[in-house]
Design a protein around this motif. Structure first.
Motif, PDB file in Angstrom:
ATOM      1  N   ALA A  10       0.828  -1.204   0.000  1.00 32.10           N
ATOM      2  CA  ALA A  10       0.000   0.000   0.000  1.00 32.10           C
ATOM      3  C   ALA A  10       0.864   1.256   0.000  1.00 32.10           C
ATOM      4  CB  ALA A  10      -0.911  -0.003   1.218  1.00 32.10           C
ATOM      5  N   ALA A  11       0.366   2.285  -0.689  1.00 33.34           N
ATOM      6  CA  ALA A  11       0.990   3.620  -0.694  1.00 33.34           C
ATOM      7  C   ALA A  11       2.432   3.587  -1.166  1.00 33.34           C
ATOM      8  CB  ALA A  11       0.892   4.260   0.690  1.00 33.34           C
ATOM      9  N   SER A  12       2.739   2.612  -2.032  1.00 34.98           N
ATOM     10  CA  SER A  12       4.109   2.448  -2.487  1.00 34.98           C
ATOM     11  C   SER A  12       4.126   2.213  -3.990  1.00 34.98           C
ATOM     12  CB  SER A  12       4.774   1.282  -1.752  1.00 34.98           C
ATOM     13  OG  SER A  12       6.141   1.180  -2.066  1.00 34.98           O
ATOM     14  N   ASP A  13       5.329   2.247  -4.579  1.00 35.08           N
ATOM     15  CA  ASP A  13       5.468   2.018  -6.014  1.00 35.08           C
ATOM     16  C   ASP A  13       6.762   1.272  -6.275  1.00 35.08           C
ATOM     17  OD1 ASP A  13       7.458   3.942  -5.720  1.00 35.08           O
ATOM     18  OD2 ASP A  13       6.327   5.530  -6.714  1.00 35.08           O
ATOM     19  N   SER A  14       7.194   1.279  -7.521  1.00 33.20           N
ATOM     20  CA  SER A  14       8.340   0.475  -7.919  1.00 33.20           C
ATOM     21  C   SER A  14       9.630   0.881  -7.224  1.00 33.20           C
ATOM     22  CB  SER A  14       8.524   0.552  -9.439  1.00 33.20           C
ATOM     23  OG  SER A  14       8.658   1.902  -9.864  1.00 33.20           O
ATOM     24  N   ARG A  15       9.708   2.088  -6.669  1.00 32.85           N
ATOM     25  CA  ARG A  15      10.907   2.500  -5.944  1.00 32.85           C
ATOM     26  C   ARG A  15      11.230   1.549  -4.801  1.00 32.85           C
ATOM     27  NH1 ARG A  15       9.240   8.306  -4.002  1.00 32.85           N
ATOM     28  NH2 ARG A  15       7.311   7.105  -3.704  1.00 32.85           N
ATOM     29  N   TYR A  16      10.204   0.950  -4.233  1.00 25.49           N
ATOM     30  CA  TYR A  16      10.398   0.069  -3.088  1.00 25.49           C
ATOM     31  C   TYR A  16      11.374  -1.069  -3.406  1.00 25.49           C
ATOM     32  CZ  TYR A  16       9.455  -3.613   0.282  1.00 25.49           C
ATOM     33  OH  TYR A  16       9.599  -4.613   1.214  1.00 25.49           O
ATOM     34  N   TRP A  17      11.394  -1.514  -4.669  1.00 29.60           N
ATOM     35  CA  TRP A  17      12.171  -2.694  -5.045  1.00 29.60           C
ATOM     36  C   TRP A  17      13.557  -2.364  -5.577  1.00 29.60           C
ATOM     37  CZ3 TRP A  17      10.072  -6.947  -3.297  1.00 29.60           C
ATOM     38  CH2 TRP A  17       8.675  -7.058  -3.193  1.00 29.60           C
ATOM     39  N   ARG A  18      13.985  -1.120  -5.507  1.00 30.04           N
ATOM     40  CA  ARG A  18      15.189  -0.701  -6.226  1.00 30.04           C
ATOM     41  C   ARG A  18      16.469  -1.404  -5.769  1.00 30.04           C
ATOM     42  NH1 ARG A  18      13.374   3.454  -2.995  1.00 30.04           N
ATOM     43  NH2 ARG A  18      14.805   4.456  -1.504  1.00 30.04           N
ATOM     44  N   LEU A  19      16.506  -1.903  -4.536  1.00 23.34           N
ATOM     45  CA  LEU A  19      17.691  -2.617  -4.069  1.00 23.34           C
ATOM     46  C   LEU A  19      17.616  -4.115  -4.348  1.00 23.34           C
ATOM     47  CD1 LEU A  19      18.229  -0.849  -0.614  1.00 23.34           C
ATOM     48  CD2 LEU A  19      19.172  -0.237  -2.844  1.00 23.34           C
ATOM     49  N   ASP A  35       3.839  -0.210 -11.455  1.00 23.48           N
ATOM     50  CA  ASP A  35       3.279   0.711 -10.470  1.00 23.48           C
ATOM     51  C   ASP A  35       1.768   0.517 -10.449  1.00 23.48           C
ATOM     52  OD1 ASP A  35       5.673   1.928  -9.678  1.00 23.48           O
ATOM     53  OD2 ASP A  35       5.643   3.294 -11.382  1.00 23.48           O
ATOM     54  N   LEU A  36       1.241   0.155  -9.301  1.00 20.19           N
ATOM     55  CA  LEU A  36      -0.196  -0.076  -9.166  1.00 20.19           C
ATOM     56  C   LEU A  36      -0.919   1.256  -8.960  1.00 20.19           C
ATOM     57  CD1 LEU A  36      -0.027  -3.231  -6.876  1.00 20.19           C
ATOM     58  CD2 LEU A  36      -0.036  -3.092  -9.375  1.00 20.19           C
ATOM     59  N   PRO A  37      -2.196   1.347  -9.348  1.00 24.62           N
ATOM     60  CA  PRO A  37      -2.929   2.616  -9.293  1.00 24.62           C
ATOM     61  C   PRO A  37      -3.449   2.947  -7.898  1.00 24.62           C
ATOM     62  CG  PRO A  37      -4.333   0.927 -10.228  1.00 24.62           C
ATOM     63  CD  PRO A  37      -2.982   0.284 -10.015  1.00 24.62           C
ATOM     64  N   CYS A  38      -2.537   3.011  -6.926  1.00 24.47           N
ATOM     65  CA  CYS A  38      -2.966   3.137  -5.530  1.00 24.47           C
ATOM     66  C   CYS A  38      -3.648   4.468  -5.229  1.00 24.47           C
ATOM     67  CB  CYS A  38      -1.785   2.903  -4.588  1.00 24.47           C
ATOM     68  SG  CYS A  38      -0.515   4.172  -4.638  1.00 24.47           S
ATOM     69  N   GLU A  39      -3.406   5.488  -6.036  1.00 22.03           N
ATOM     70  CA  GLU A  39      -4.007   6.804  -5.782  1.00 22.03           C
ATOM     71  C   GLU A  39      -5.323   7.002  -6.527  1.00 22.03           C
ATOM     72  OE1 GLU A  39      -0.372   9.731  -4.754  1.00 22.03           O
ATOM     73  OE2 GLU A  39      -0.465   9.189  -6.869  1.00 22.03           O
ATOM     74  N   ASP A  40      -5.756   5.990  -7.262  1.00 23.63           N
ATOM     75  CA  ASP A  40      -6.961   6.080  -8.087  1.00 23.63           C
ATOM     76  C   ASP A  40      -8.162   5.538  -7.320  1.00 23.63           C
ATOM     77  OD1 ASP A  40      -8.948   5.950  -9.980  1.00 23.63           O
ATOM     78  OD2 ASP A  40      -7.749   4.889 -11.487  1.00 23.63           O
ATOM     79  N   ASP A  41      -9.098   6.417  -6.991  1.00 21.60           N
ATOM     80  CA  ASP A  41     -10.260   5.989  -6.209  1.00 21.60           C
ATOM     81  C   ASP A  41     -11.228   5.105  -6.997  1.00 21.60           C
ATOM     82  OD1 ASP A  41      -9.569   7.210  -3.805  1.00 21.60           O
ATOM     83  OD2 ASP A  41     -10.465   9.123  -4.366  1.00 21.60           O
ATOM     84  N   ASP A 145       8.786   9.245   0.383  1.00 18.88           N
ATOM     85  CA  ASP A 145       7.488   9.823   0.738  1.00 18.88           C
ATOM     86  C   ASP A 145       6.392   8.871   0.271  1.00 18.88           C
ATOM     87  OD1 ASP A 145       8.623  12.109   1.809  1.00 18.88           O
ATOM     88  OD2 ASP A 145       8.577  13.185  -0.096  1.00 18.88           O
ATOM     89  N   PRO A 146       5.458   8.502   1.161  1.00 16.22           N
ATOM     90  CA  PRO A 146       4.397   7.581   0.743  1.00 16.22           C
ATOM     91  C   PRO A 146       3.456   8.232  -0.250  1.00 16.22           C
ATOM     92  CG  PRO A 146       3.946   8.441   2.932  1.00 16.22           C
ATOM     93  CD  PRO A 146       5.326   8.920   2.572  1.00 16.22           C
ATOM     94  N   LEU A 147       2.887   7.418  -1.119  1.00 14.15           N
ATOM     95  CA  LEU A 147       1.846   7.881  -2.016  1.00 14.15           C
ATOM     96  C   LEU A 147       0.528   7.933  -1.252  1.00 14.15           C
ATOM     97  CD1 LEU A 147       2.780   5.703  -5.131  1.00 14.15           C
ATOM     98  CD2 LEU A 147       3.533   8.026  -4.587  1.00 14.15           C
ATOM     99  N   ASP A 148      -0.467   8.564  -1.848  1.00 11.00           N
ATOM    100  CA  ASP A 148      -1.803   8.581  -1.253  1.00 11.00           C
ATOM    101  C   ASP A 148      -2.499   7.271  -1.607  1.00 11.00           C
ATOM    102  OD1 ASP A 148      -1.540  11.160  -0.186  1.00 11.00           O
ATOM    103  OD2 ASP A 148      -2.156  12.081  -2.069  1.00 11.00           O
ATOM    104  N   GLN A 149      -2.754   6.447  -0.615  1.00  8.09           N
ATOM    105  CA  GLN A 149      -3.394   5.163  -0.856  1.00  8.09           C
ATOM    106  C   GLN A 149      -4.909   5.308  -0.797  1.00  8.09           C
ATOM    107  OE1 GLN A 149      -2.321   1.891  -1.684  1.00  8.09           O
ATOM    108  NE2 GLN A 149      -4.540   1.761  -1.929  1.00  8.09           N
ATOM    109  N   SER A 150      -5.575   5.055  -1.904  1.00 12.44           N
ATOM    110  CA  SER A 150      -7.035   5.079  -1.932  1.00 12.44           C
ATOM    111  C   SER A 150      -7.592   3.961  -1.061  1.00 12.44           C
ATOM    112  CB  SER A 150      -7.525   4.895  -3.367  1.00 12.44           C
ATOM    113  OG  SER A 150      -8.919   4.666  -3.398  1.00 12.44           O
TER     114      SER A 150
END
Length: 218
Positions: A10-19, A35-41, A145-150
């Protein structure tokens, strides 16, 4: 070689996996980090799966890796495209008709977190602190910075009647404060009949312990 499809929580994207990505590619594997559409309501878990299915078109021998909330999405993907394996990483494991909101209670997650806090001297009634829960073992320079999780995905019942007939493994972090290790062991045993590979670290091992996570994934 396999194609690892790495799904963030949740509230994350592909940056999480960079390591993690370089470690998998160093062994010759393809890696996809949609990248999942976590900010899309308007998007629920089925729409999340749509994005993944589109991203993997043309790839074979898919290993779908699901961090945390992506445990709801990975099995849906496995009903739409051929998947060789699902790997859950500190993941939510749903059952038929269960919503994301219900899961915290019906899985026992909330009670387990409270008991774990008490056992380690943390006030279970304190205000939720994402640094304390998620980032306590991660170098500050890696904090994103976390994304806005719908909330939409948490409102809709999980659409599958059962877990797909796909080999499923799990990786669980021994120091996870959101999903304590004892809770994860029991959840995986009860709902999937499997035991996790256990590694050191907290809820976000791709940032806290990427080398050991890569070894577990391989």
């Amino acid at each position: 070689m396999s194609t690892y499809v790495l799904l963030p929580g949740a509230a994350s994207d592909s940056r999480y996996w960079r390591l993690v990505v370089p470690g998998l590619r160093a062994h010759g594997h393809d890696v996809i980090t949609p990248d999942l559409p976590c900010e899309d309501d308007s998007a629920g878990f089925e729409e999340y799966a749509d994005v993944v299915v589109a991203a993997v078109r043309g790839y074979r021998d898919l290993v779908v890796v699901a961090q945390s909330m992506a445990g709801f999405t990975a099995p849906i993907v496995a009903t739409r495209v051929p998947v060789s394996q699902i790997v859950l990483v500190n993941a939510m494991v749903p059952v038929a008709g269960e919503t994301g909101d219900q899961w915290w209670r019906t899985s026992g997650s909330s009670a387990a977190m409270r008991a774990n806090d008490e056992a380690h001297g943390r006030d279970p009634n304190r205000e939720f602190d994402p640094v304390e829960v998620f980032l306590h073992d991660i170098p500050e320079e890696l904090w994103d910075d976390p994304l806005d999780q719908s909330g939409t995905p948490f409102e809709k019942p999980w659409p599958l009647e059962r877990w797909p007939d796909v080999p499923t493994r799990a990786v669980a972090s021994s120091g996870d404060r959101l999903f304590p290790i004892g809770f994860q062991r029991e959840l995986l045993r009860e709902r999937l009949g499997i035991s996790p590979v256990e590694i050191a670290g907290g809820h976000l091992p791709a940032l806290a312990n990427p080398e050991e996570l890569v070894r577990a994934l391989l």
